[in-house]
Design a protein around this motif. Sequence first.
Motif, PDB file in Angstrom:
ATOM      1  N   LEU A   1     -19.270  13.780  17.202  1.00 49.78           N
ATOM      2  CA  LEU A   1     -18.018  14.194  16.538  1.00 49.78           C
ATOM      3  C   LEU A   1     -17.553  14.904  17.679  1.00 49.78           C
ATOM      4  CD1 LEU A   1     -20.119  16.028  14.066  1.00 49.78           C
ATOM      5  CD2 LEU A   1     -19.419  14.076  13.376  1.00 49.78           C
ATOM      6  N   VAL A   2     -16.263  13.741  17.575  1.00 50.30           N
ATOM      7  CA  VAL A   2     -15.096  13.996  18.157  1.00 50.30           C
ATOM      8  C   VAL A   2     -13.852  14.145  18.287  1.00 50.30           C
ATOM      9  CG1 VAL A   2     -16.281  12.755  20.600  1.00 50.30           C
ATOM     10  CG2 VAL A   2     -15.101  11.818  19.021  1.00 50.30           C
ATOM     11  N   SER A   3     -13.494  15.398  18.542  1.00 54.44           N
ATOM     12  CA  SER A   3     -12.171  15.370  18.055  1.00 54.44           C
ATOM     13  C   SER A   3     -11.362  17.049  18.695  1.00 54.44           C
ATOM     14  CB  SER A   3     -11.917  16.717  16.011  1.00 54.44           C
ATOM     15  OG  SER A   3     -12.773  18.075  16.951  1.00 54.44           O
ATOM     16  N   GLY A   4     -10.178  17.398  18.296  1.00 56.59           N
ATOM     17  CA  GLY A   4      -9.551  18.314  19.149  1.00 56.59           C
ATOM     18  C   GLY A   4     -10.303  19.751  19.081  1.00 56.59           C
ATOM     19  N   GLY A   5     -11.317  20.738  18.754  1.00 56.62           N
ATOM     20  CA  GLY A   5     -11.828  21.393  18.640  1.00 56.62           C
ATOM     21  C   GLY A   5     -13.722  21.249  19.116  1.00 56.62           C
ATOM     22  N   HIS A   6     -14.043  19.695  18.699  1.00 60.31           N
ATOM     23  CA  HIS A   6     -15.455  19.737  18.903  1.00 60.31           C
ATOM     24  C   HIS A   6     -16.024  17.927  20.031  1.00 60.31           C
ATOM     25  CE1 HIS A   6     -16.313  22.712  16.422  1.00 60.31           C
ATOM     26  NE2 HIS A   6     -15.045  22.794  15.621  1.00 60.31           N
ATOM     27  N   THR A   7     -16.752  18.483  20.642  1.00 56.52           N
ATOM     28  CA  THR A   7     -17.580  17.487  21.090  1.00 56.52           C
ATOM     29  C   THR A   7     -18.976  17.455  20.662  1.00 56.52           C
ATOM     30  OG1 THR A   7     -15.746  17.113  22.471  1.00 56.52           O
ATOM     31  CG2 THR A   7     -18.100  15.989  22.805  1.00 56.52           C
TER      32      THR A   7
ATOM     33  N   GLY B   1     -14.798  11.798  14.116  1.00 52.68           N
ATOM     34  CA  GLY B   1     -12.876  13.454  13.824  1.00 52.68           C
ATOM     35  C   GLY B   1     -12.120  12.392  15.187  1.00 52.68           C
ATOM     36  N   GLY B   2     -11.127  13.550  15.163  1.00 55.34           N
ATOM     37  CA  GLY B   2      -9.929  12.672  15.153  1.00 55.34           C
ATOM     38  C   GLY B   2      -9.934  11.230  16.429  1.00 55.34           C
ATOM     39  N   VAL B   3     -10.863  11.826  18.007  1.00 55.97           N
ATOM     40  CA  VAL B   3     -10.643  10.413  19.003  1.00 55.97           C
ATOM     41  C   VAL B   3     -11.613   9.551  17.996  1.00 55.97           C
ATOM     42  CG1 VAL B   3     -11.365  10.538  20.871  1.00 55.97           C
ATOM     43  CG2 VAL B   3     -11.105  12.772  20.582  1.00 55.97           C
ATOM     44  N   SER B   4     -12.139   9.519  17.700  1.00 56.15           N
ATOM     45  CA  SER B   4     -12.982   8.124  16.642  1.00 56.15           C
ATOM     46  C   SER B   4     -11.413   6.876  16.575  1.00 56.15           C
ATOM     47  CB  SER B   4     -13.808   8.485  15.926  1.00 56.15           C
ATOM     48  OG  SER B   4     -12.835   8.583  14.479  1.00 56.15           O
ATOM     49  N   ALA B   5     -10.582   7.635  16.715  1.00 54.20           N
ATOM     50  CA  ALA B   5      -9.170   6.605  16.593  1.00 54.20           C
ATOM     51  C   ALA B   5      -8.987   5.765  17.634  1.00 54.20           C
ATOM     52  CB  ALA B   5      -8.340   7.009  15.866  1.00 54.20           C
TER      53      ALA B   5
ATOM     54  N   GLU C   1     -26.426  -3.293  21.436  1.00 54.03           N
ATOM     55  CA  GLU C   1     -27.251  -3.360  21.766  1.00 54.03           C
ATOM     56  C   GLU C   1     -28.681  -2.850  21.515  1.00 54.03           C
ATOM     57  OE1 GLU C   1     -24.607  -3.499  26.149  1.00 54.03           O
ATOM     58  OE2 GLU C   1     -25.925  -1.599  25.540  1.00 54.03           O
ATOM     59  N   ARG C   2     -28.523  -1.700  21.078  1.00 49.10           N
ATOM     60  CA  ARG C   2     -29.889  -1.309  20.136  1.00 49.10           C
ATOM     61  C   ARG C   2     -30.095  -1.394  18.522  1.00 49.10           C
ATOM     62  NH1 ARG C   2     -29.353   0.340  24.254  1.00 49.10           N
ATOM     63  NH2 ARG C   2     -29.900   2.059  25.672  1.00 49.10           N
ATOM     64  N   GLY C   3     -29.276  -2.633  18.494  1.00 45.04           N
ATOM     65  CA  GLY C   3     -29.791  -3.594  17.447  1.00 45.04           C
ATOM     66  C   GLY C   3     -29.466  -2.396  15.580  1.00 45.04           C
ATOM     67  N   ILE C   4     -28.456  -1.493  16.201  1.00 44.90           N
ATOM     68  CA  ILE C   4     -28.268  -0.243  14.727  1.00 44.90           C
ATOM     69  C   ILE C   4     -26.706  -0.559  14.777  1.00 44.90           C
ATOM     70  CG2 ILE C   4     -30.133   1.304  15.748  1.00 44.90           C
ATOM     71  CD1 ILE C   4     -27.895   2.738  16.934  1.00 44.90           C
ATOM     72  N   PRO C   5     -26.611   0.035  13.176  1.00 48.77           N
ATOM     73  CA  PRO C   5     -25.288  -0.210  12.760  1.00 48.77           C
ATOM     74  C   PRO C   5     -23.940   0.927  13.028  1.00 48.77           C
ATOM     75  CG  PRO C   5     -27.003   0.753  11.617  1.00 48.77           C
ATOM     76  CD  PRO C   5     -27.557   0.133  12.127  1.00 48.77           C
ATOM     77  N   LEU C   6     -23.294   0.984  13.259  1.00 48.89           N
ATOM     78  CA  LEU C   6     -21.883   1.596  13.478  1.00 48.89           C
ATOM     79  C   LEU C   6     -20.967   2.469  12.188  1.00 48.89           C
ATOM     80  CD1 LEU C   6     -20.326   3.574  16.363  1.00 48.89           C
ATOM     81  CD2 LEU C   6     -19.230   1.121  16.116  1.00 48.89           C
ATOM     82  N   TYR C   7     -21.077   3.292  12.404  1.00 48.45           N
ATOM     83  CA  TYR C   7     -20.374   3.787  11.282  1.00 48.45           C
ATOM     84  C   TYR C   7     -19.249   4.358  11.970  1.00 48.45           C
ATOM     85  CZ  TYR C   7     -24.591   2.612   8.568  1.00 48.45           C
ATOM     86  OH  TYR C   7     -26.238   1.923   8.176  1.00 48.45           O
ATOM     87  N   LEU C   8     -18.329   3.633  12.073  1.00 46.28           N
ATOM     88  CA  LEU C   8     -16.587   4.581  11.681  1.00 46.28           C
ATOM     89  C   LEU C   8     -15.817   5.084  10.634  1.00 46.28           C
ATOM     90  CD1 LEU C   8     -15.577   2.186  14.922  1.00 46.28           C
ATOM     91  CD2 LEU C   8     -16.824   4.795  15.221  1.00 46.28           C
ATOM     92  N   PRO C   9     -15.219   6.022  10.070  1.00 49.84           N
ATOM     93  CA  PRO C   9     -14.056   6.463   8.751  1.00 49.84           C
ATOM     94  C   PRO C   9     -12.985   5.709   8.804  1.00 49.84           C
ATOM     95  CG  PRO C   9     -15.013   8.532  10.638  1.00 49.84           C
ATOM     96  CD  PRO C   9     -14.762   6.701  11.456  1.00 49.84           C
ATOM     97  N   GLU C  10     -13.243   4.740   7.735  1.00 46.89           N
ATOM     98  CA  GLU C  10     -11.718   4.101   7.898  1.00 46.89           C
ATOM     99  C   GLU C  10     -10.407   5.134   8.502  1.00 46.89           C
ATOM    100  OE1 GLU C  10      -7.989   3.350   5.786  1.00 46.89           O
ATOM    101  OE2 GLU C  10      -9.289   6.042   5.979  1.00 46.89           O
ATOM    102  N   LYS C  11     -10.047   4.382   8.921  1.00 47.64           N
ATOM    103  CA  LYS C  11      -8.806   5.404  10.069  1.00 47.64           C
ATOM    104  C   LYS C  11      -7.837   5.943   9.466  1.00 47.64           C
ATOM    105  CE  LYS C  11      -4.790   1.020   9.765  1.00 47.64           C
ATOM    106  NZ  LYS C  11      -5.580   0.620   8.584  1.00 47.64           N
ATOM    107  N   THR C  12      -7.955   6.222   8.778  1.00 46.65           N
ATOM    108  CA  THR C  12      -6.428   7.334   8.234  1.00 46.65           C
ATOM    109  C   THR C  12      -7.339   8.858   7.632  1.00 46.65           C
ATOM    110  OG1 THR C  12      -6.965   6.787   5.974  1.00 46.65           O
ATOM    111  CG2 THR C  12      -5.040   5.952   6.906  1.00 46.65           C
ATOM    112  N   LEU C  13      -9.185   8.370   7.468  1.00 46.43           N
ATOM    113  CA  LEU C  13      -9.943   9.969   7.650  1.00 46.43           C
ATOM    114  C   LEU C  13     -10.599   9.873   8.758  1.00 46.43           C
ATOM    115  CD1 LEU C  13     -11.298   8.192   4.404  1.00 46.43           C
ATOM    116  CD2 LEU C  13      -9.193  10.599   4.571  1.00 46.43           C
ATOM    117  N   CYS C  14     -10.205   9.226  10.097  1.00 52.75           N
ATOM    118  CA  CYS C  14     -10.225   9.505  11.391  1.00 52.75           C
ATOM    119  C   CYS C  14     -10.090  11.364  11.455  1.00 52.75           C
ATOM    120  CB  CYS C  14     -10.064   9.149  12.541  1.00 52.75           C
ATOM    121  SG  CYS C  14     -10.907   7.154  12.452  1.00 52.75           S
ATOM    122  N   GLY C  15      -9.051  11.959  11.113  1.00 52.88           N
ATOM    123  CA  GLY C  15      -8.534  13.185  11.991  1.00 52.88           C
ATOM    124  C   GLY C  15      -9.189  13.636  10.414  1.00 52.88           C
TER     125      GLY C  15
END
Length: 399
Positions: A193-199, A333-337, A351-365
């Motif tokens: 979770l990467v944002s302006g307030g958290h890592t 979180g915001g920085v995932s954009a 590389e690890r053979g696992i899925p990556l899940y990112l939010p829909e772009k308007t829902l990162c922040g």
Amino acid sequence: MYILGIETSCDETALSIVITDDTVAKSDSPNFRVLSNLVISQINVHAPYGGVFPALAKREHTKNLVPLLETALKESDLYIEGIKELDQTVKNSIAEILEREPELATALIDLFSRAKIPAIDVILVTNGPGLEPALWVGVNFARALSILTHANIVPVNHMEGHVTSILVKDDYLNQNEALYPANEFIFPMISLLVSGGHTQLVLVRDWGDYEIIGETIDDAVGEAFDKVARMLGMEYPGGPKVSKAAMKGQANDEVSLPRPMIHSGDLRFSFSGLKTAVRYLIEDLKARHGEDLDNQLIADIALEFEQSVTEVLVAKTTAAIDTYGAQGLIVAGGVSANRRIAAAMQTLADERGIPLYLPEKTLCGDNSLMITVAGFMNWSANNKTTPEEEVVAVGNLRF
Ligand code: KG4
Ligand code: ZN
């Protein structure tokens, strides 16, 4: 049933209305239709201060919430005109709950003198972590609305909202099944979770079962982006601007930065030293090239900074995945954009053979839909609500 989500933890005032049945956490095809999803960003209000100013955030939320609610009700066909005085006892309760936000009380009472009370069943509201004065506005608003509508309240952890934001489908608008089925995910997962307030690195054992396994000991990564942006003469919030400049950056022998704590052997982060290193680097380059750094040099600094952050995030996330045998990776979180960070995380997941899940772009922040999803997942799983008078804002709320 109709559910309403409210988010006011930082500098976004957000409100959503969703119609759903109560099986989100259990069903293979959860019925979840987003009727309205609104965000008012306060960026322009805070930009002159170079960061979020809590008293201003509170003032803006107070001003924004009722107009947002009115628009959301209209978009959801829940705005039904009907002039009727509210009971004096109800008015008194609202005034008491919103004692510190009297203009919000007035606006709310005015709205429901013009329109009928909507049939909202559950109110999901962020109660932390975040800026406490800002959080209180949302919490008190939810409490006042609960008095009006008799809806139950579910307080929601903002960070859990970021984790569950990835459950929302990319084309979520105007469809009855806006969420991926929660039971199709394989646990444990790691969430960065990467944002302006958290890592934070969070071990997700199941939906609703979270543990922080690593976090920053000083600045958050988004905060570092914003501070570096400021040093490079870019306006708040500078993360996206640094990222844009970095696209034109080139490898440059004169521009090198540390990778803080990359070999620390644990899952902690530190970005404050990196920010200081950027300041020294800029001073050094100015001494050599003159006060006005040219755009190419600025782009090279942005690139080196972004690369440093990306390498550190990847190293720690890799360690977390391997240590806990993660079956999936969530980055939110915001920085995932950030494109470079997202691409590096995709490479890692591959590389690890696992899925990556990112939010829909308007829902990162920050947004309220993620709060609605997290809160409703919890409610749907355990039916637990909190009595209106017991809902409190907790600035430093933890998982
Ligand atoms: O999640 P968010 O909207 O709000 C907080 O809860 O903090 O995150 C905002 C942060 C800001 O620091 C902003 O500069 C950063 O996310 N950000 C980015 C990018 N887009 C937003 N940082 C780097 N690259 C980006 N593309
Ligand atoms: Zn956030």
